[in-house]
Enzyme design. Structure first.
Site, PDB file in Angstrom:
ATOM      1  N   HIS A 184      -4.391   2.650   7.582  1.00  0.00           N
ATOM      2  CA  HIS A 184      -3.302   2.274   8.473  1.00  0.00           C
ATOM      3  C   HIS A 184      -2.454   3.481   8.833  1.00  0.00           C
ATOM      4  CE1 HIS A 184      -3.451  -2.034   6.678  1.00  0.00           C
ATOM      5  NE2 HIS A 184      -4.318  -1.880   7.659  1.00  0.00           N
ATOM      6  N   GLU A 241       0.848  -1.189   0.000  1.00  0.00           N
ATOM      7  CA  GLU A 241       0.000   0.000   0.000  1.00  0.00           C
ATOM      8  C   GLU A 241       0.889   1.246   0.000  1.00  0.00           C
ATOM      9  OE1 GLU A 241      -2.313  -0.683   3.514  1.00  0.00           O
ATOM     10  OE2 GLU A 241      -0.743  -0.040   4.872  1.00  0.00           O
TER      11      GLU A 241
END
Length: 294
Positions: free
Chosen positions: A250, A211
């Site tokens: 996150h 990511e």
């Protein structure tokens, strides 16, 4: 063949008697994991789920000979829980807890290097699972029901499950799946896990789910290119539409530099020989097509 864990490992649960620890301990037991003890200070000498509870990790290790610990301790105690396991020379520590301060993890990483006897997966991760062997973490049992030759490394918990589900539905199985965690600083990184998969003779293909934020995937792909890897690696990088400077999901998923964007990461990975998947719905079929062409 699994990496890091197998059915022979004995596991202790730090925070077993809490709500999350209790629920996921039951799930791990149902999967076949050998849970031999729990740690809750002040509750030593009691039992929970017919598992003995100890006051300290050291006491639990001495009594049970466990070599793996999984941590469900709240974030304000979690760093101490990790350090306690490192002091006890636990071989593999899996920390599920999120919200641990970065400053604490930096100190823990230095302590891990100094002691050089423990490996840490996490924090803020789903853990590790090897079908027909063991599960140390929170992955859903029903998805990881077929053992095979596809290894999965991921910074995302839910995308780990999605990838595994697609792969299994196409008739393949999973050797081991590892969620390294979504924080800015983690224990074992993408390169560390890749190295284990490349050394595993029964893992034939590797799926990497990354990511935005950081350079873990880039560093891993550059290392792979240098090693002249022969195993196919399929990668998906989440966050292609993420705005710069905004944390996405996150703590570590935030673009600080252009090189940390999804598109730039994909370009570099592709240049280094990694097969790129542009949509998560195509992970499974890409694995199938590549394996059919080998």
């Amino acid at each position: 063949m699994s990496i890091l864990i197998n059915k022979e490992n004995k596991v202790i649960v730090q925070g077993l008697t809490g709500k999350e620890g209790l629920f996921h301990t039951e799930q791990m037991i149902n999967y076949g994991t050998s849970i031999v003890g729990g740690i809750t200070p002040g509750k030593g000498g009691t039992t929970c789920l017919n598992i003995p509870i100890f006051n300290t990790v050291e006491e639990a290790i001495n009594k049970t000979k466990a070599d793996v610990s999984v941590i469900f301790v709240p974030h304000f105690f979690a760093a101490d829980a990790i350090i306690e396991s490192i002091y006890a020379n636990v071989k593999l520590i899996v920390c599920i807890t999120e919200g641990i301060p970065v400053s604490d993890i930096i100190k823990i990483k230095e302590f891990l290097k100094k002691e050089n006897k423990s490996k840490l997966i996490g924090p803020n991760c789903p853990g590790i699972i090897s079908p027909k062997e063991s599960k140390v973490g929170i992955m859903p049992n029903s998805i990881f029901n077929k053992k095979g030759k596809i290894g999965i490394i991921s910074r995302s918990g839910t995308l780990t499950y999605e990838a595994a589900d697609q792969i299994v539905k196409l008739g393949y199985g999973i050797s081991t799946a590892i969620g390294i965690g979504g924080d800015t600083i983690v224990g074992m990184n993408v390169k560390d896990i890749l190295k284990l998969f490349l050394e595993d003779p029964e893992t034939e293909c590797i799926v990497m789910i990354g990511e935005i934020g950081g350079k873990l995937e880039i560093e891993a792909s550059e290392w792979i290119k240098m090693k002249k890897n022969k195993k196919p690696i399929i990668a998906f990088i989440a966050g292609i539409t993420a705005p710069e400077g905004k944390t996405m999901g996150h703590a570590g998923a935030i673009v600080g530099k252009k090189i940390e964007t999804a598109q730039v990461k994909m370009n570099i990975l592709e240049k280094n020989g990694v097969h790129i998947v542009k949509s998560p719905e195509n992970i499974g079929i890409t694995v199938h097509n590549i394996l059919q062409s080998v």
